[in-house]
Scaffold this active site. Structure first.
Site, mmCIF file in Angstrom:
data_model
loop_
_atom_site.group_PDB
_atom_site.id
_atom_site.type_symbol
_atom_site.label_atom_id
_atom_site.label_comp_id
_atom_site.label_asym_id
_atom_site.label_seq_id
_atom_site.Cartn_x
_atom_site.Cartn_y
_atom_site.Cartn_z
ATOM 1 C CB CYS A 222 -0.974 0.233 1.234
ATOM 2 S SG CYS A 222 -1.699 1.558 1.546
ATOM 3 C CG ASN B 133 -13.078 10.124 -4.651
ATOM 4 O OD1 ASN B 133 -14.088 10.771 -4.768
ATOM 5 N ND2 ASN B 133 -12.247 10.610 -5.211
ATOM 6 C CG HIS C 225 -7.110 7.714 0.755
ATOM 7 N ND1 HIS C 225 -7.427 6.301 0.745
ATOM 8 C CD2 HIS C 225 -7.178 8.561 -0.268
ATOM 9 C CE1 HIS C 225 -7.811 6.289 -0.865
ATOM 10 N NE2 HIS C 225 -7.667 7.305 -1.251
ATOM 11 C CG HIS D 114 -4.283 3.441 3.957
ATOM 12 N ND1 HIS D 114 -3.457 2.723 4.547
ATOM 13 C CD2 HIS D 114 -4.465 4.224 4.777
ATOM 14 C CE1 HIS D 114 -2.865 3.183 5.512
ATOM 15 N NE2 HIS D 114 -3.577 4.365 5.850
ATOM 16 C CB CYS E 121 0.727 1.231 4.718
ATOM 17 S SG CYS E 121 -0.914 0.652 4.880
ATOM 18 C CD GLN F 163 -7.722 12.852 -4.134
ATOM 19 O OE1 GLN F 163 -7.229 14.085 -4.904
ATOM 20 N NE2 GLN F 163 -8.356 11.785 -4.857
ATOM 21 C CB SER G 149 -6.433 4.944 -6.420
ATOM 22 O OG SER G 149 -6.036 5.974 -5.418
#
Ligand code: H2U
Ligand code: ZN
Length: 343
Positions: A50, A158, A171, A169, A53, A173, A166
């Site tokens: 990843c 997203n 996250h 994990h 990570c 933006q 994508s």
């Protein structure tokens, strides 16, 4: 008078100044189209493959630090760049209204990891941890919003491959832009007009109405309310509104930040419970422009736009009439609210 539950009708969105088509009689239509297999979620706490990570190398070549909490970095494949020469491009005849126009857009894009744990999600994090994400959003809004040439800060997430994430994990933006993006400038105009006419915020008045009617409210705490807006486009679209009219996340008090963490956990948990799947969505905050002016008209809110329609595998497609005419929905916002409430 016609009934909203039985008849096709159009509903108005006062925040975006748009209409949508609602077709409540159509929920029983058969579906033999695309059926997606729900992804099984068997993630390890740390994935050596990843790029988000702790301690791992990103595809851009940089290595993540061994971070313990929230981690923010500049997007290695940023859609916007801070150094773009200013200027407008106009091509064509000089004596005619220009038909080919463009101008340079500057901006800064960052990625925010909510947790070092690869196997987590916003809904699974504990409240103090979600609160650290809220604080990071506030700090990023001030930091990016204070930079030269930046006029707006868009925070979003997203979630799920179906919505273009994508990487699983946890996250989000942050894109900071020089100009106001389309949806934000529309919301600015409608909120300014309402405030000029009434001295109150548009969403403050709307919230009062929804709390009185109760039908579309999913959950609430002392600081925030989550509801399916009257004008929702996506089947399970929701709006998170602060009870107090504040323009942005940095303006939230300590208890309001805790309240925001709580309402985010509640709504994402309800989403996951709805079809018993890690619910995909695009979500984001609409905050006031960062133009140095006071924005008493702007009322902080978040939109959740999830694509699922009737199960973990059948999604709503925005095609045909939606693309060419206007958005259309089958289940009513009131039905969607009842489902999300668990009724
Ligand atoms: P999404 O999952 O919402 O696409 O966000 C991941 C972002 O991470 C994406 O915008 C960036 C992509 O550009 N990224 C990096 O900055 N570095 C990497 O090594 C891979 C992905
Ligand atoms: Zn990871």
């Amino acid at each position: 008078m016609f009934s909203l539950t039985d008849h096709p009708h159009r509903r108005y969105n006062p925040l975006s100044d748009e209409w949508i088509l609602v077709s409540p009689h159509r929920t029983k239509r058969p579906w033999q189209g695309q059926v997606e297999v729900p992804p099984t979620d068997t993630r390890p706490p740390h994935d050596p493959e990843c790029y988000l990570c702790p301690g791992n190398e990103r595809s851009g070549g940089l290595r993540n630090p061994d971070y313990q909490g929230v981690f923010v970095f500049d997007n290695d494949f940023a859609a916007l760049l801070p150094d773009v020469p200013a200027g407008e491009y106009v091509a064509g005849r000089s004596d005619a209204p220009p038909l080919l126009r463009a101008y340079a857009e500057r901006g800064i894009c960052r990625v925010i990891c909510f947790s070092p744990r690869h196997d987590m999600a916003l809904a699974m994090l504990d409240l103090p941890t979600i609160r650290t994400v809220v604080d990071a959003w506030a700090a990023q809004t001030l930091d990016l919003g204070g930079q030269a040439g930046i006029g707006y800060v868009q925070i979003f997430e997203n979630r799920g491959a179906m919505m273009g994430a994508s990487n699983p994990h946890p996250h989000g933006q942050i894109w900071a832009t020089g100009s106001l993006p389309l949806h934000v400038s529309r919301e600015l105009a409608t909120q300014q007009a309402h405030f000029a006419a009434t001295g109150r915020t548009l969403l403050g008045d709307y919230l009062e109405l929804e709390l009185r009617l109760g039908e579309r409210v999913i959950c609430a705490n002392a600081q925030f309310v989550a509801l399916v807006p009257f004008w929702a486009v996506w089947p399970f679209e929701t709006l998170i509104v602060s009870r107090r009219a504040v323009p942005d996340i940095p303006a939230l008090t300590k208890s309001e930040r805790a309240g925001l963490a709580d309402i985010l956990k509640r709504i994402t948990t309800r989403y996951d419970a709805l079809f018993n799947v890690s619910f995909p969505y695009s979500m984001g905050f609409h905050q006031s422009p960062r133009d140095g002016a006071a924005h008493p008209e702007w009322h902080l809110h978040a939109h959740f736009y999830p694509p699922l329609l009737r199960s973990a595998t059948v999604r709503k497609f925005m095609v045909g009439f939606e693309l060419l005419g206007e958005p259309q929905r089958d289940i009513t916002p009131e039905q969607a609210a009842a489902w999300l409430k668990g009724g």
